[in-house]
Design an enzyme around this catalytic site. Sequence first.
Site, PDB file in Angstrom:
ATOM      1  NE  ARG A  79      -2.079   1.849   3.322  1.00  0.00           N
ATOM      2  CZ  ARG A  79      -1.946   1.552   4.615  1.00  0.00           C
ATOM      3  NH1 ARG A  79      -2.571   0.540   5.158  1.00  0.00           N
ATOM      4  NH2 ARG A  79      -1.160   2.281   5.382  1.00  0.00           N
ATOM      5  CD  GLU A 136       4.892   3.978   5.625  1.00  0.00           C
ATOM      6  OE1 GLU A 136       5.973   3.399   5.790  1.00  0.00           O
ATOM      7  OE2 GLU A 136       3.899   3.755   6.331  1.00  0.00           O
ATOM      8  CG  ASN A 139       2.680   0.894   4.594  1.00  0.00           C
ATOM      9  OD1 ASN A 139       3.302   1.148   5.612  1.00  0.00           O
ATOM     10  ND2 ASN A 139       1.856   1.769   4.019  1.00  0.00           N
ATOM     11  CB  SER A 197      -3.611  -3.375   8.054  1.00  0.00           C
ATOM     12  OG  SER A 197      -3.250  -2.137   8.581  1.00  0.00           O
ATOM     13  CE  LYS A 228       8.664   4.997   7.579  1.00  0.00           C
ATOM     14  NZ  LYS A 228       8.000   3.782   7.904  1.00  0.00           N
ATOM     15  CE  LYS A 242       8.383   9.877   7.428  1.00  0.00           C
ATOM     16  NZ  LYS A 242       7.567   9.250   6.373  1.00  0.00           N
ATOM     17  CD  GLU A 273       7.416   0.245   7.839  1.00  0.00           C
ATOM     18  OE1 GLU A 273       6.310   0.740   7.589  1.00  0.00           O
ATOM     19  OE2 GLU A 273       8.458   0.553   7.235  1.00  0.00           O
ATOM     20  N   GLY A 274       4.482   1.119  11.625  1.00  0.00           N
ATOM     21  CA  GLY A 274       3.393   0.954  12.579  1.00  0.00           C
ATOM     22  C   GLY A 274       2.938   2.227  13.262  1.00  0.00           C
ATOM     23  NE  ARG A 299      -3.945   5.318   6.694  1.00  0.00           N
ATOM     24  CZ  ARG A 299      -2.667   5.096   6.978  1.00  0.00           C
ATOM     25  NH1 ARG A 299      -2.335   4.499   8.083  1.00  0.00           N
ATOM     26  NH2 ARG A 299      -1.729   5.491   6.136  1.00  0.00           N
TER      27      ARG A 299
END
Length: 492
Positions: A143, A162, A164, A169, A323, A382, A386-387, A468
């Site tokens: 994604r 970024e 993923n 998800s 990254k 950064k 992740e997350g 989102r």
Amino acid sequence: MATNWGSLLQDKQQLEELARQAVDRALAEGVLLRTSQEPTSSEVVSYAPFTLFPSLVPSALLEQAYAVQMDFNLLVDAVSQNAAFLEQTLSSTIKQDDFTARLFDIHKQVLKEGIAQVLRVSPWAGTVSLQFSPQTVFLGLNRSDYMFQRSADGSPALKQIEINTISASFGGLASRTPAVHRHVLSVLSKTKEAGKILSNNPSKGLALGIAKAWELYGSPNALVLLIAQEKERNIFDQRAIENELLARNIHVIRRTFEDISEKGSLDQDRRLFVDGQEIAVVYFRDGYMPRQYSLQNWEARLLLERSHAAKCPDIATQLAGTKKVQQELSRPGMLEMLLPGQPEAVARLRATFAGLYSLDVGEEGDQAIAEALAAPSRFVLKPQREGGGNNLYGEEMVQALKQLKDSEERASYILMEKIEPEPFENCLLRPGSPARVVQCISELGIFGVYVRQEKTLVMNKHVGHLLRTKAIEHADGGVAAGVAVLDNPYPV
Ligand code: ADP
Ligand code: MG
């Protein structure tokens, strides 16, 4: 960006009634999360947070994001196959970042084993008929995320945040939110507007990718193994994909890394077995953060990587999503090197890149640090994580940069231009909180799927989107981190 929901957001009583209806519809559609109190059980569930209204997104940017997705699929796949590029790109980072280093160790180990077999078998076999066959089917489910940068002339531009490449998800829940926003607009008799909400079904597309990889693996009784976390609030998102697979008579088993270390094994052909059942595809919904790995889990990951099963992602593809790789890809000439003879794809990709800066020890890194210290509001720091919730902004970034400046550790970070979208108003709905009208910004994600057999790409497509939205007071964080909420683009 103006919203056409402006006056609707002022009427508190109407908002509350709409919110009640929207929440009930979300629950009925399956826009669900387990609760933070009971993350291992589906006995008590609640709705995943979402916006009451869809947020306006320029159609041109949606189209651009969709159009560049196949290019990103190709790019990730190219990076994952280029061991020299990965080694060079990550060489400074792995000296400082233990997590990336461990992933990289597995990558090296798997590469070495693969090569060793070819050398051992081919001299006397005549043809390259391997006794142990390495992985031959590759599956990417990714994604790519974007924000809309305001430009000087006021028109927004698509800028990648970024990509993923592991555990991307919310494809499942995003397939169910259009019905909720259509419901809200229908209640308001805004039939025309309701009709503009795009249909979206990433879970089906992601499942089709898994199904293709399963089919190419070529063993009708083999299963799909979903590597799951013990505590998984987002299980319904995953179930949406499992359900699509079952509808195609492809069976999925869910196991943790711990289960694999106890019950997983490879046969002499390196076929993967779990509880005596052969596995065609391993789909990771765990394994992207340091705290998800005990020593035992690292061993399980290595076992999975060494197997002949298609891994989604394999370790090289996970590394392609770091990254540091993203930052190196933005260097002049890199895209051209990785995608030779594809200048249009290169141009489409580059158009979405924000400013990305290496912090490796040296003049270039020194200059990036000086610029960030001079104008902190224009940058994000950064680490290789992740997350959500790991990046540093503003004063925190300044403190960190001052500390890192004279240390080799700075190579484990990258610096990125901060994207500043134009805020707009929407109403955020969250279990346990009153409906809140706030200033928001959105992040658009496009799901990409590709399947490669040996050197042949047999599938490359985009399969849907995720919007989102979060209140502007939060610099960082996604839905799982409790910051952003699910949304739908309302194309304008
Ligand atoms: P993670 O892998 O933790 O999701 P991201 O790079 O996606 O890391 O960053 C997390 C969040 O931080 C994003 O969802 C976004 O809200 C915010 N963010 C990241 N990079 C930028 C940026 N360059 N400009 C503005 N916000 C950013
Ligand atoms: Mg992210």
